[in-house]
Design a protein around this motif. Sequence first.
Motif, PDB file in Angstrom:
ATOM      1  N   GLU A   1      -1.543   3.829  10.839  1.00 42.25           N
ATOM      2  CA  GLU A   1      -1.140   2.423  10.569  1.00 42.25           C
ATOM      3  C   GLU A   1      -1.396   1.998   9.122  1.00 42.25           C
ATOM      4  O   GLU A   1      -0.381   1.489   8.648  1.00 42.25           O
ATOM      5  N   ALA A   2      -2.453   2.242   8.743  1.00 43.03           N
ATOM      6  CA  ALA A   2      -2.995   2.021   7.153  1.00 43.03           C
ATOM      7  C   ALA A   2      -2.089   2.702   6.213  1.00 43.03           C
ATOM      8  O   ALA A   2      -1.424   2.195   5.252  1.00 43.03           O
ATOM      9  N   ILE A   3      -1.835   3.865   6.498  1.00 42.22           N
ATOM     10  CA  ILE A   3      -0.937   4.885   5.362  1.00 42.22           C
ATOM     11  C   ILE A   3       0.517   4.240   5.305  1.00 42.22           C
ATOM     12  O   ILE A   3       0.764   4.373   4.383  1.00 42.22           O
ATOM     13  N   LYS A   4       1.040   3.710   6.505  1.00 41.42           N
ATOM     14  CA  LYS A   4       2.337   3.232   6.481  1.00 41.42           C
ATOM     15  C   LYS A   4       2.471   2.357   5.269  1.00 41.42           C
ATOM     16  O   LYS A   4       3.715   1.885   4.900  1.00 41.42           O
ATOM     17  N   GLU A   5       1.562   1.595   4.920  1.00 48.58           N
ATOM     18  CA  GLU A   5       1.466   0.340   3.953  1.00 48.58           C
ATOM     19  C   GLU A   5       1.740   1.112   2.633  1.00 48.58           C
ATOM     20  O   GLU A   5       1.967   0.091   1.611  1.00 48.58           O
ATOM     21  N   TYR A   6       1.633   2.131   2.249  1.00 54.32           N
ATOM     22  CA  TYR A   6       1.833   2.857   1.106  1.00 54.32           C
ATOM     23  C   TYR A   6       2.887   4.009   1.047  1.00 54.32           C
ATOM     24  O   TYR A   6       2.681   5.289   1.108  1.00 54.32           O
ATOM     25  N   PRO A   7       4.163   3.564   1.284  1.00 52.96           N
ATOM     26  CA  PRO A   7       5.220   4.521   1.234  1.00 52.96           C
ATOM     27  C   PRO A   7       5.492   5.397  -0.028  1.00 52.96           C
ATOM     28  O   PRO A   7       6.066   6.383  -0.196  1.00 52.96           O
ATOM     29  N   GLU A   8       4.521   4.778  -1.196  1.00 53.16           N
ATOM     30  CA  GLU A   8       4.629   5.346  -2.587  1.00 53.16           C
ATOM     31  C   GLU A   8       3.977   6.573  -2.678  1.00 53.16           C
ATOM     32  O   GLU A   8       4.046   7.585  -3.317  1.00 53.16           O
ATOM     33  N   ARG A   9       2.982   6.486  -1.565  1.00 54.24           N
ATOM     34  CA  ARG A   9       2.029   7.968  -1.602  1.00 54.24           C
ATOM     35  C   ARG A   9       2.633   9.141  -0.693  1.00 54.24           C
ATOM     36  O   ARG A   9       2.765   8.930   0.555  1.00 54.24           O
ATOM     37  N   LYS A  10       3.069   9.931  -1.485  1.00 53.32           N
ATOM     38  CA  LYS A  10       4.007  11.218  -0.421  1.00 53.32           C
ATOM     39  C   LYS A  10       3.207  12.281   0.011  1.00 53.32           C
ATOM     40  O   LYS A  10       3.319  12.807   0.867  1.00 53.32           O
ATOM     41  N   GLU A  11       1.917  12.357  -0.713  1.00 51.22           N
ATOM     42  CA  GLU A  11       1.130  13.699  -0.636  1.00 51.22           C
ATOM     43  C   GLU A  11       0.163  13.445   0.395  1.00 51.22           C
ATOM     44  O   GLU A  11      -0.978  13.277   0.020  1.00 51.22           O
TER      45      GLU A  11
END
Length: 325
Positions: A52-62
């Motif tokens: 869920e936390a990762i979803k807040e950072y769509p610019e982080r691809k890797e």
Amino acid sequence: MNQLISIIVPVYKAEKYIARCVHSLMQQSYSNIEYIFIDDLGGDNSIQILEEAIKEYPERKEILIIKNECNKGSSESRNIGLDKANGDYVTFCDADDWMEKNALEDLFDHLNSQNADIVWSDFFLSYVDQELIQKEDVLPTSEQCIKAMISEQMHAGLWNKLYAMRLFKAHNIRFPAGYNIWEDMLVNVQLFYWAKKVSYLPKAYYHYVQYNADSQVSSKSPDKLASIFVNTQSILDFLKSKENFNAAEILAQLMLSSKKSLLFSTKKSDYRKWKEIFPESNEFVMKQKSLPQYSRLLGQAINHNNYIFINTWILTKKIKNFFSS
């Protein structure tokens, strides 16, 4: 230069802390980061919170989340992360800790400007109600850093350091699978030994949490000491063949540090164990400055079978514990 940095994060029973950790990693000012999270099957909601936390950072691809087929521990999880990592440089983070937003950028810029293989920094000891800065000011040579780690003047943690990935690859440096305490010491001794240049950045970035009862370091399991002793023996085997590190007193410091917790006990069985494990180090106990004076005196008494001192110490400790409880 904007080379790829891999950050490896084993995740185990960290649901209370993982969101803070992830946000601090995703918000790093350094842009070219590869995130590798290893799900070590803690049986809680850590991974759901992570996702869920990762979803807040769509610019982080890797971003890679690897699920272990069974609980493997931090050492093997880090090896799995290293096998998947593509970075030119690598660092590590524990899932209950967090970093300042400029941590990786500053570490990389310093490492690059110094043309170093390893850079380390100060860090924060994070308690419930306060934070203390732990200074790591050691003369920046590989030899001095190894000796400082052995003598406990420098922390052997992985998380306040940035490493050139080539050190791991060129020397086939791996974490000891199944032995998850002092594995960082074992790996750091090897990495610092092979590094051509190391450098110190005198600023704190990493927040090292001291209040997570579920962490491996906090665990009081019977396997904890066994893991320390196995990794200590591996360090000894490595150092004995290396010039500048095979002196008896240097090796004794390492052995005494590995078993010092036994001196904080009031059990005679622990004292017998202290005497029997790495017995060649016992004669150096009075020189072990990382131990309090009373622990050194206790070790000396145990080594020379001074039961009057030992029994008096046990009684005094039990009386003190009774009145403080």
